[in-house]
Every structure is written in structure tokens, then in C-alpha cells.
Design a protein around this motif. Structure first.
Motif, PDB file in Angstrom:
ATOM      1  N   ASP A  64       0.816  -1.223   0.000  1.00  0.00           N
ATOM      2  CA  ASP A  64       0.000   0.000   0.000  1.00  0.00           C
ATOM      3  C   ASP A  64       0.849   1.272   0.000  1.00  0.00           C
ATOM      4  O   ASP A  64       0.617   2.193  -0.796  1.00  0.00           O
ATOM      5  CB  ASP A  64      -0.923   0.019   1.216  1.00  0.00           C
ATOM      6  CG  ASP A  64      -1.928  -1.117   1.220  1.00  0.00           C
ATOM      7  OD1 ASP A  64      -1.885  -1.964   0.304  1.00  0.00           O
ATOM      8  OD2 ASP A  64      -2.762  -1.170   2.146  1.00  0.00           O
ATOM      9  N   THR A  88      -7.019  -4.635  -3.698  1.00  0.00           N
ATOM     10  CA  THR A  88      -7.878  -3.676  -2.999  1.00  0.00           C
ATOM     11  C   THR A  88      -7.064  -2.689  -2.169  1.00  0.00           C
ATOM     12  O   THR A  88      -7.279  -1.480  -2.258  1.00  0.00           O
ATOM     13  CB  THR A  88      -8.869  -4.427  -2.095  1.00  0.00           C
ATOM     14  OG1 THR A  88      -9.637  -5.329  -2.889  1.00  0.00           O
ATOM     15  CG2 THR A  88      -9.795  -3.445  -1.388  1.00  0.00           C
ATOM     16  N   THR A  91      -5.034  -0.074  -4.225  1.00  0.00           N
ATOM     17  CA  THR A  91      -5.940   0.822  -4.942  1.00  0.00           C
ATOM     18  C   THR A  91      -6.618   1.797  -3.986  1.00  0.00           C
ATOM     19  O   THR A  91      -6.688   3.001  -4.261  1.00  0.00           O
ATOM     20  CB  THR A  91      -6.998   0.013  -5.719  1.00  0.00           C
ATOM     21  OG1 THR A  91      -6.330  -0.867  -6.633  1.00  0.00           O
ATOM     22  CG2 THR A  91      -7.926   0.923  -6.495  1.00  0.00           C
ATOM     23  N   GLU A  92      -7.098   1.300  -2.870  1.00  0.00           N
ATOM     24  CA  GLU A  92      -7.731   2.198  -1.887  1.00  0.00           C
ATOM     25  C   GLU A  92      -6.724   3.209  -1.357  1.00  0.00           C
ATOM     26  O   GLU A  92      -7.062   4.384  -1.144  1.00  0.00           O
ATOM     27  CB  GLU A  92      -8.320   1.384  -0.740  1.00  0.00           C
ATOM     28  CG  GLU A  92      -9.568   0.622  -1.116  1.00  0.00           C
ATOM     29  CD  GLU A  92     -10.187  -0.115   0.059  1.00  0.00           C
ATOM     30  OE1 GLU A  92     -11.388  -0.391  -0.007  1.00  0.00           O
ATOM     31  OE2 GLU A  92      -9.465  -0.423   1.032  1.00  0.00           O
ATOM     32  N   LEU A  95      -6.348   6.435  -3.477  1.00  0.00           N
ATOM     33  CA  LEU A  95      -7.489   7.330  -3.700  1.00  0.00           C
ATOM     34  C   LEU A  95      -7.187   8.802  -3.384  1.00  0.00           C
ATOM     35  O   LEU A  95      -7.569   9.686  -4.170  1.00  0.00           O
ATOM     36  CB  LEU A  95      -8.707   6.851  -2.900  1.00  0.00           C
ATOM     37  CG  LEU A  95      -9.330   5.520  -3.339  1.00  0.00           C
ATOM     38  CD1 LEU A  95     -10.501   5.155  -2.441  1.00  0.00           C
ATOM     39  CD2 LEU A  95      -9.786   5.584  -4.796  1.00  0.00           C
ATOM     40  N   SER A 114     -16.200  -1.811  -1.856  1.00  0.00           N
ATOM     41  CA  SER A 114     -15.920  -0.505  -1.245  1.00  0.00           C
ATOM     42  C   SER A 114     -15.488   0.527  -2.272  1.00  0.00           C
ATOM     43  O   SER A 114     -15.604   1.735  -2.042  1.00  0.00           O
ATOM     44  CB  SER A 114     -14.833  -0.644  -0.173  1.00  0.00           C
ATOM     45  OG  SER A 114     -13.628  -1.136  -0.748  1.00  0.00           O
ATOM     46  N   LEU A 115     -14.983   0.071  -3.417  1.00  0.00           N
ATOM     47  CA  LEU A 115     -14.572   0.988  -4.480  1.00  0.00           C
ATOM     48  C   LEU A 115     -15.704   1.251  -5.477  1.00  0.00           C
ATOM     49  O   LEU A 115     -15.584   2.116  -6.339  1.00  0.00           O
ATOM     50  CB  LEU A 115     -13.359   0.417  -5.218  1.00  0.00           C
ATOM     51  CG  LEU A 115     -12.060   0.423  -4.420  1.00  0.00           C
ATOM     52  CD1 LEU A 115     -11.038  -0.506  -5.060  1.00  0.00           C
ATOM     53  CD2 LEU A 115     -11.498   1.830  -4.306  1.00  0.00           C
ATOM     54  N   GLN A 120     -16.458   6.144  -6.606  1.00  0.00           N
ATOM     55  CA  GLN A 120     -15.300   7.010  -6.417  1.00  0.00           C
ATOM     56  C   GLN A 120     -15.159   7.903  -7.644  1.00  0.00           C
ATOM     57  O   GLN A 120     -15.111   7.394  -8.772  1.00  0.00           O
ATOM     58  CB  GLN A 120     -14.037   6.170  -6.223  1.00  0.00           C
ATOM     59  CG  GLN A 120     -14.062   5.286  -4.991  1.00  0.00           C
ATOM     60  CD  GLN A 120     -14.063   6.082  -3.700  1.00  0.00           C
ATOM     61  OE1 GLN A 120     -13.541   7.191  -3.645  1.00  0.00           O
ATOM     62  NE2 GLN A 120     -14.677   5.518  -2.668  1.00  0.00           N
TER      63      GLN A 120
END
Length: 357
Positions: A64, A88, A91-92, A95, A114-115, A120
Motif C-alpha cells: 500500500d 484492494t 488501490t484504496e 485514492l 468498497s470501491l 469514487q
């Protein structure tokens, strides 16, 4: 903050931050190959508004914090957008970088709900959600007569998300999993779990996790003497995954989110196969098809930017409200829905190691 020019003279730069090393390296490399296949064909035909497309890749090692740093670096270098992030978590994590730089992200290779909900503003999905593909997997198994299910999932956001889809699919059929088990991503240790599943006489295992863990689980299940059906998700739809399983790959069900990579009936796949053959390749993998489709999405967006100069803001405006045809695949985005496709299918690994549908 001051931004670098949106593109160098004569070049439209698109970034790809993903795990080119680490647990998803095979999928990432294959999807990048598919994207380049289409970009190169567009460049050979004159590019977009006389400018070539360049895919700039950076390795986030499926981490991340590294993904954030690499996305910031590409944003400062003036890429017009990002594409095909994998996972995930990475990518999160990116953001805030997208928002700060008004940087569109095309076709992230994650189906995290969640995305998707809420939408988004800078993320434009192409693949269906993990929940949709897990639903598809259990309904396929039920359709061939399976009644005794177990769900085995990695204990993280991806696993929990996909696990909910598998449960929903069974609920729709008025069925239940006889067990729902979890394992640690870093230390799967799946042998005892699979021995218990074999002893219980389960007919099917829905195995949700990263490739290395799913390989370990399938090998352990077969070593325990079980002949149960095994279904896993599209994050494992790679040649590398099949190779790692060896003889135990035969019969494994893998969900797919794009048309069959050998289906000449589909316009996009037919185009991809033709370009692949011209480049000296005899076949495509599912991940290469996903990369090819993502590249087509990028190109369609670039074509729709108003004015002579292509900018990030122009790309976002071109996509919001757009109806796009990627070659038999229709995509429609609104300000409240960036879902993209809801296409789901299943493949079964044949004796020759190829995905069959």
C-alpha cells in the motif's frame, strides 16, 4: 499544487502502478502485455490526435505505502491517468492521490465493493465486483449438482468481500455452506484445513485467496485424497497459476470477468487475437484480455476529450456520462455509477493446462 505538463510533446503518458514483483507478478505482467498490445496498434495507426500513447509502469510490490509513493511520482511526472492497479489495498491507498491530482484511474484490477459503492469520482471500473464473481462460482457448482459446499477464504478485506458474494449466491439458491473457514494471508498453513475438508466428504471448495495460498490449498486437498470440485476467483486466472499447480490444475474452476480469450465470436477478442498473431503470439491469457480491454477504455476516453489538448480534467469530463463500445462490451458511466461491466463467466482448466469454457 503545481503540476507537470499533462504530456510530453507528441506523447500521451498513462501510468500503471502494480505489483510487477511479489505475489501477483504474473497477472500484472500479463495484463500489462495486453494493454501494450492495443496501445502499440493505435500508435502504429497514428496515435490519438497525432500523439503516441506510452505506458509507464512502476512496481508497488503489492504494498500500500509503495503504491502511494509510486502514484505520487507518476502524478508529478505528468501522466494523464493510471490504469490496472492490482489489489484492494493498494488501490484504496491511492485514492487521495487521485483526488489531489484529479487523476483518473482506469480499470483497476480489483472488484472490492468498497470501491464501487459509493462511486469514487476518479475511479472508472471495468471488471465486475468480487461479490458478483463469487456468486457466479457457487451457482455454477450448484448447477452441476453440488450440494455439500465449504467456503475457505483469506482473512482480509478481499476475502471478506468475496466471501459475502459466495454466501449471497448460496442464499439465492436457498442453500448454505456446511462450513466457512478462514486463513492468514502471510501464513496460510492450509494442510490441516484441507485434511478436515477431505475427511468431511465435502463435494466442493470455494477457495478465495492469493495465488500462492490457493495453490497450497489445492495441493493439500488432493494430497488428502479429496476429489472435491474446487472453484477460485479471477485473481488466479493466469498461466503462472496453472503452471504452479501442475497436474492438480486439471478441473479447477476459475471465474472470468471478460469474454473467453479464444472466442472469435467476440469482436474485442477477435481483434486482440489478430494483433497477437501479428506480433508473433499464438494465444492470449485471461489477464492479457483484461489488459487489452483496459487499454481500449483508455483510448476511447482519449478520443472523446474536447479540444486540441488532452488533459486529466478533459478525460474525467469525457468519461462521466459516456457510453462506450469496447468491441461487443458496452460500458456506461454516470456521476453516481462507475461500475462498468457486470459480465461474469467461469472457465475450467483442461488437461492441457488451458482455460476452457
Amino acid at each position: 499544487m503545481a503540476l507537470a505538463p499533462a504530456h510530453a510533446q507528441g506523447v500521451l503518458r498513462i501510468g500503471m502502478v502494480a505489483g510487477f514483483t511479489g505475489p501477483v507478478a504474473g497477472l500484472v505482467q500479463e495484463s500489462a502485455e495486453g494493454a501494450r498490445l492495443y496501445f502499440e496498434s493505435v500508435n502504429a495507426s497514428g496515435g490519438i490526435k497525432g500523439q503516441n500513447i506510452e505506458l509507464v509502469t512502476m512496481d508497488d510490490k503489492y504494498d500500500d505505502k509503495t503504491a502511494v509513493a509510486q502514484a505520487k511520482a507518476l502524478a508529478s511526472q505528468g501522466v494523464l491517468g493510471l490504469m490496472l492497479s492490482r489489489g484492494t489495498g493498494p488501490t484504496e491507498a491511492m485514492l487521495p492521490v487521485l483526488k489531489e491530482n484529479k487523476l483518473p484511474l482506469f480499470a483497476p484490477a480489483t472488484g472490492a465493493i468498497s470501491l464501487h459503492e459509493p462511486a469514487q469520482p476518479y475511479v472508472y471500473h471495468l471488471r465486475a465486483s468480487y461479490q458478483k464473481e463469487a456468486e457466479r462460482a457457487v451457482k455454477h457448482l450448484a448447477g452441476i449438482g453440488v450440494k455439500r459446499f465449504t467456503i475457505v477464504q483469506v482473512n482480509d478485506a478481499f476475502g471478506n468481500d468475496a466471501g459475502k458474494g459466495a454466501i449471497k449466491g448460496l442464499d439465492d439458491l436457498k442453500m448454505r455452506a456446511l462450513s466457512h473457514l478462514r486463513f492468514d494471508r502471510n501464513k496460510p498453513d492450509l494442510a490441516p484445513t484441507m485434511q478436515a475438508i477431505a475427511k468431511a466428504g465435502m463435494e466442493a471448495v470455494v477457495l478465495i485467496g492469493p495465488g500462492y495460498a490457493v495453490v497450497e490449498g489445492i495441493n493439500a486437498l488432493r494430497a488428502a485424497g479429496s476429489t472435491a470440485h474446487v472453484a477460485t476467483l479471477s485473481n488466479n486466472a493466469s498461466a503462472e497459476f496453472v503452471k504452479a499447480l501442475g497436474e492438480n490444475a486439471h478441473g479447477v474452476v476459475v471465474t472470468q470477468l471478460f469474454p473467453y480469450e479464444r472466442s472469435t465470436a467476440n469482436l474485442m477478442v477477435r481483434e486482440a487475437l489478430s494483433l497477437a498473431k501479428s506480433a508473433g503470439r499464438s494465444e492470449l491469457t485471461p489477464a492479457q484480455v483484461e489488459g487489452f480491454a483496459a487499454a481500449k477504455l483508455v483510448v476511447e476516453a482519449l478520443k472523446r476529450v474536447n479540444g486540441k489538448d488532452i488533459t486529466r480534467d478533459g478525460l474525467n469530463k469525457a468519461l462521466d456520462g459516456a457510453r462506450l463500445d469496447l468491441g461487443g462490451l458496452q460500458v456506461h458511466y454516470t456521476d453516481k455509477d462507475h461500475t462498468g461491466l457486470e459480465y461474469t463467466d467461469v472457465s475450467i482448466v483442461g488437461a492441457d493446462g488451458k482455460f476452457k469454457r
